[in-house]
Design a protein around this motif. Structure first.
Motif, PDB file in Angstrom:
ATOM      1  N   THR A  56       0.834  -1.212   0.000  1.00  0.00           N
ATOM      2  CA  THR A  56       0.000   0.000   0.000  1.00  0.00           C
ATOM      3  C   THR A  56       0.862   1.252   0.000  1.00  0.00           C
ATOM      4  O   THR A  56       0.577   2.226  -0.714  1.00  0.00           O
TER       5      THR A  56
ATOM      6  N   LEU B  52       2.293   1.717  -3.401  1.00  0.00           N
ATOM      7  CA  LEU B  52       1.258   2.235  -4.296  1.00  0.00           C
ATOM      8  C   LEU B  52       1.063   3.729  -4.070  1.00  0.00           C
ATOM      9  O   LEU B  52       0.954   4.509  -5.035  1.00  0.00           O
ATOM     10  N   ASP B  53       1.030   4.137  -2.807  1.00  0.00           N
ATOM     11  CA  ASP B  53       0.858   5.560  -2.509  1.00  0.00           C
ATOM     12  C   ASP B  53       2.048   6.377  -3.005  1.00  0.00           C
ATOM     13  O   ASP B  53       1.874   7.509  -3.480  1.00  0.00           O
TER      14      ASP B  53
ATOM     15  N   LEU C 177       1.504   6.802  -6.641  1.00  0.00           N
ATOM     16  CA  LEU C 177       0.420   7.759  -6.887  1.00  0.00           C
ATOM     17  C   LEU C 177       0.903   9.195  -6.704  1.00  0.00           C
ATOM     18  O   LEU C 177       0.580  10.084  -7.502  1.00  0.00           O
ATOM     19  N   LEU C 178       1.677   9.421  -5.653  1.00  0.00           N
ATOM     20  CA  LEU C 178       2.160  10.782  -5.382  1.00  0.00           C
ATOM     21  C   LEU C 178       3.133  11.244  -6.462  1.00  0.00           C
ATOM     22  O   LEU C 178       3.093  12.405  -6.892  1.00  0.00           O
TER      23      LEU C 178
ATOM     24  N   PHE D 229       3.157  10.215  -9.550  1.00  0.00           N
ATOM     25  CA  PHE D 229       2.341  10.473 -10.741  1.00  0.00           C
ATOM     26  C   PHE D 229       1.612  11.814 -10.632  1.00  0.00           C
ATOM     27  O   PHE D 229       1.530  12.574 -11.614  1.00  0.00           O
ATOM     28  N   CYS D 230       1.077  12.105  -9.440  1.00  0.00           N
ATOM     29  CA  CYS D 230       0.348  13.363  -9.252  1.00  0.00           C
ATOM     30  C   CYS D 230       1.265  14.572  -9.423  1.00  0.00           C
ATOM     31  O   CYS D 230       0.841  15.611  -9.943  1.00  0.00           O
TER      32      CYS D 230
ATOM     33  N   SER E 178      -0.501  19.494  -7.578  1.00  0.00           N
ATOM     34  CA  SER E 178       0.010  18.207  -7.113  1.00  0.00           C
ATOM     35  C   SER E 178      -0.539  17.837  -5.742  1.00  0.00           C
ATOM     36  O   SER E 178      -0.909  16.685  -5.499  1.00  0.00           O
TER      37      SER E 178
ATOM     38  N   GLY F  41      -2.780  14.714  -5.241  1.00  0.00           N
ATOM     39  CA  GLY F  41      -2.229  13.686  -4.359  1.00  0.00           C
ATOM     40  C   GLY F  41      -3.155  13.364  -3.207  1.00  0.00           C
ATOM     41  O   GLY F  41      -3.400  12.192  -2.899  1.00  0.00           O
TER      42      GLY F  41
ATOM     43  N   SER G 248      -6.178  11.477  -4.540  1.00  0.00           N
ATOM     44  CA  SER G 248      -5.862  10.101  -4.941  1.00  0.00           C
ATOM     45  C   SER G 248      -5.679   9.200  -3.728  1.00  0.00           C
ATOM     46  O   SER G 248      -6.124   8.040  -3.737  1.00  0.00           O
ATOM     47  N   LEU G 249      -5.063   9.694  -2.658  1.00  0.00           N
ATOM     48  CA  LEU G 249      -4.884   8.885  -1.458  1.00  0.00           C
ATOM     49  C   LEU G 249      -6.212   8.592  -0.779  1.00  0.00           C
ATOM     50  O   LEU G 249      -6.448   7.481  -0.295  1.00  0.00           O
TER      51      LEU G 249
ATOM     52  N   ARG H  86      -7.963   6.027  -2.947  1.00  0.00           N
ATOM     53  CA  ARG H  86      -7.366   4.708  -2.746  1.00  0.00           C
ATOM     54  C   ARG H  86      -7.843   4.080  -1.450  1.00  0.00           C
ATOM     55  O   ARG H  86      -8.174   2.888  -1.379  1.00  0.00           O
TER      56      ARG H  86
END
Length: 464
Positions: free
Chosen positions: A13, A16-17, A20-21, A23-24, A119, A123, A126-127, A130
């Motif tokens: 996890t 993944l975070d 995601l960060l 990517f953001c 961002s 971010g 997205s978190l 998720r």
């Protein structure tokens, strides 16, 4: 979730975070650099993505670590959105301070505030999404019962219900209890038969009221079958200490600890102690000069005052301060004992006649404490921790529970300093604040105390 599986899921996890960060941050740059000029042709051109790589290097790997410290990944099934948002905001505040530190001291720059705004918004969203997705998966898993590990709970009948009641929702979503066996009343052969009948890979033992010989027999049966045996380490009841396991001389040791264990948070605390003390020492050099000159003109005697204080677990060390009292002040203490305003072993007087005029100003501004930064650099003290008391005062402590304040390294500031300092006249109340700090310690708590200390010093709250 159980054991290693829980740890692996947490690490996945966090990875993944991190992705995601990262990517953001890239997508935030894309929005500002490529999409904004489409709608606003006059928008200022921003530097390429390469200029923002250092921000990704700070945000992507460290944000999940701070989130874990704030409990963002715990108890997601019952956690409210408000709690998630608060934990996320606290973590982002810490990361923001890290970025600010890099900007100030390393002279790195953030070339576009719009990229940061995009961002951060992306971010955070997205978190939260998720987490909501993970919560929904957990709820569906709870409802369907699929994919759950079949386990047996064994032990004394009185312990089984309490054991189940203390399991979290996430843990119940991972396991299916197919049998409960009272090994104090039933033969071990019943446990073995249940292992065969239900194809069990793990047995959970609630062993608080079970004889060790019976547990040993049951564990040996699991060993023979190749089945994992998990024993709840609650057969010793403690009010504060928490049990963990370690290995010493090849033997498995059950350890009861009541202080923070070795962790990444403690490593960060040590780094902040040394780096922070060095920075504060350099920034405060003009104040050192003021103190040295003022003491020289204000009173005869040395500039510095040194005293044996009780450090970690009571180990004596020499603590340094700027001298604020006339020479021979220690010898006059017995004469002033009747005017002591603190109960217990500590000696405090609001208007101590031994303090000379400039020394009183040094105390009111806390400049007299600056030499203790050297103690921090030497490892005797920390920036945050219970204040070190003189060795002779520690020897006068009558309640053994109050000595637990010595179980962590002493510090320049703690809860006592930010809640009134000398306004607290009760030694037990002072110790209670120190123990509250120890029992609730986290890296985030240290940062909050440090942030509250500067305003307290500026206002001179309780200083004398």
């Amino acid at each position: 979730m159980l054991g290693r599986k829980q740890e692996i899921n947490l690490q996945l996890t966090e990875l993944l975070d991190s992705a995601l960060l990262a990517f953001c941050l890239w997508f935030g740059h894309f929005l500002r650099a490529d999409l904004v000029p489409v709608f606003f042709p006059d928008a200022v051109e921003i530097p390429p993505m390469e200029k923002f790589y250092w921000v990704i290097a700070v945000v992507a790997p460290f944000t999940p670590i701070v989130l874990e410290a704030r409990g963002f990944y715990s108890n997601i099934y019952n956690k409210t959105p408000g709690r998630s948002i608060r934990q996320l905001a606290e973590a982002l505040a810490v990361i923001g301070m890290c970025i600010a530190f890099c900007i100030v001291f390393f002279k790195w720059s953030v070339e576009s505030r719009a990229v940061v705004v995009f961002s951060v918004a992306l971010g955070a969203l997205s978190l939260l999404l998720r987490e909501a997705w993970q919560r929904e998966i957990l709820r569906r898993q709870m409802a369907s019962g699929k994919g759950r590990e079949r386990v047996i709970i064994a032990g004394a009948q009185a312990d089984l219900a309490a054991f189940l009641a203390n399991m979290t929702t996430e843990q119940r979503a991972e396991i299916e209890v197919v049998g409960q066996i009272d090994i104090m009343q039933s033969p071990i052969s019943d446990l073995v038969a249940a292992l065969h009948e239900h194809s069990i890979s793990r047995v959970l033992f609630a062993a608080q009221h079970v004889h060790f010989s019976k547990i040993e027999e049951a564990v040996q049966a699991c060993e023979t079958e190749g089945v994992e045996a998990w024993i709840a380490a609650d057969f010793f009841q403690t009010a504060i200490a928490r049990p963990t396991f370690d290995v010493l001389g090849g033997r498995l040791m059950l350890v009861f600890h009541s202080t923070p264990q070795a962790s990444w948070e403690l490593l960060f605390k040590a780094i902040v102690d040394h780096v922070g003390a060095l920075i504060l020492l350099l920034l405060s050099l003009p104040l050192w000069l003021v103190a040295v000159v003022g003491i020289r003109f204000g009173s005869r005697g040395p500039v510095f005052f040194k005293q044996e204080r009780a450090g970690h677990y009571g180990k004596p060390f020499t603590m340094w301060k700027f001298r604020t009292m006339h020479q021979g002040a220690e010898a006059q203490r017995q004469e002033l004992e009747a005017h002591n305003e603190m109960d217990g072993p500590v000696f405090k007087i609001t208007n101590d006649p031994r303090i000379f005029a400039f020394g009183r100003w040094l105390r009111r501004t806390s400049i007299d404490e600056l030499p203790q930064l050297i103690n921090v650099l030497r490892g005797d003290m920390s920036l945050v921790g219970p204040r070190p008391l003189p060795v002779y005062e520690i020897q006068r402590i009558e309640k053994h529970a109050q000595r637990r304040r010595l179980s962590v390294k002493p510090g320049l500031t703690c809860l006592w300093q930010v809640t009134g300092r000398n306004g607290i006249k009760n030694f037990e109340e002072w110790v209670a604040l120190d123990l509250k700090y120890i029992d609730n310690w986290s890296f985030w708590l240290d940062l909050k105390i440090l942030a509250q200390t500067l305003p307290a010093v500026i206002r001179g709250i309780g200083a004398s």
